[in-house]
Design a protein around this motif. Structure first.
Motif, short mmCIF file in Angstrom:
data_model
loop_
_atom_site.label_atom_id
_atom_site.label_comp_id
_atom_site.label_asym_id
_atom_site.label_seq_id
_atom_site.Cartn_x
_atom_site.Cartn_y
_atom_site.Cartn_z
N ASP A 196 -18.20 -16.15 87.35
CA ASP A 196 -17.93 -16.53 85.96
C ASP A 196 -17.12 -17.82 85.84
O ASP A 196 -16.68 -18.17 84.74
CB ASP A 196 -17.20 -15.41 85.23
N SER A 197 -16.91 -18.52 86.93
CA SER A 197 -16.16 -19.77 86.84
C SER A 197 -16.97 -20.80 86.07
O SER A 197 -18.20 -20.81 86.12
CB SER A 197 -15.83 -20.29 88.24
N PRO A 198 -16.30 -21.70 85.32
CA PRO A 198 -17.04 -22.68 84.52
C PRO A 198 -17.83 -23.65 85.39
O PRO A 198 -17.39 -24.05 86.46
CB PRO A 198 -15.95 -23.40 83.73
N VAL A 199 -19.00 -24.00 84.91
CA VAL A 199 -19.89 -24.91 85.63
C VAL A 199 -19.57 -26.34 85.20
O VAL A 199 -19.43 -26.61 84.00
CB VAL A 199 -21.36 -24.57 85.32
#
Length: 164
Positions: free
Chosen positions: A42-45
């Protein structure tokens, strides 16, 4: 209804070995089911990166020219359906329907369109291959400036914007 024989009461030779293998298989399956098989990151892209593009599901992107040609072919094919159906209906109603004649009627639009499209493509390629002849004859001092004009037309109501 046939009567089935009763299973033997005593285990046959080698059956205990099969039960042990079945227990081992069940234990391995249960162990595999306990461990996670997927993970969601779920880390930001990042907006810009070095990752290669990923193919998206659906119709692949096409150039504007290919899209226009595809649309023209679809509309032309739809336009040939009603006359063909009318011709077939007339022949069937008059009881003179011949499969060869029906096939010729259905193939006629393609037989006419293919040479026309081939000639149009030949003419277009000949026009693109020919260089533009530009001859300038001056007598005296001349200042010549050449800029290519780009034309864009957008919207339902056409608005042309010419910019050098």
């Amino acid at each position: 209804m046939p009567v089935l024989p009763e299973p033997p009461a005593a285990p046959a030779a080698g059956q205990a070995h099969l039960n042990d293998q079945a227990r081992q298989l069940l234990a391995a399956v249960e162990d595999a089911m306990r461990t996670p098989t997927s993970y969601r990151d779920d880390s930001p892209v990042p907006l810009v990166g070095t990752a290669p593009p990923v193919a998206q599901p659906g119709i692949p992107p096409m150039s504007a020219r290919t899209t226009e040609i595809t649309r023209a072919v679809m509309y032309a094919s739809f336009a040939t359906v009603p006359p063909g159906l009318v011709a077939v209906a007339v022949m069937v109603a008059s009881e003179h329907a011949n499969p060869t004649v029906i096939g010729m009627i259905c193939a006629a639009p393609a037989a006419i369109a293919v040479p026309i499209l081939a000639l149009a493509r030949l003419i277009r390629r000949a026009g693109q291959a020919a260089p533009a002849d530009v001859h300038h004859h001056y007598s005296g001092p001349v200042h010549q400036e050449y800029s290519e004009t780009h034309t864009t037309t957008k919207g339902v109501w056409a608005r042309t914007n010419n910019q050098p």
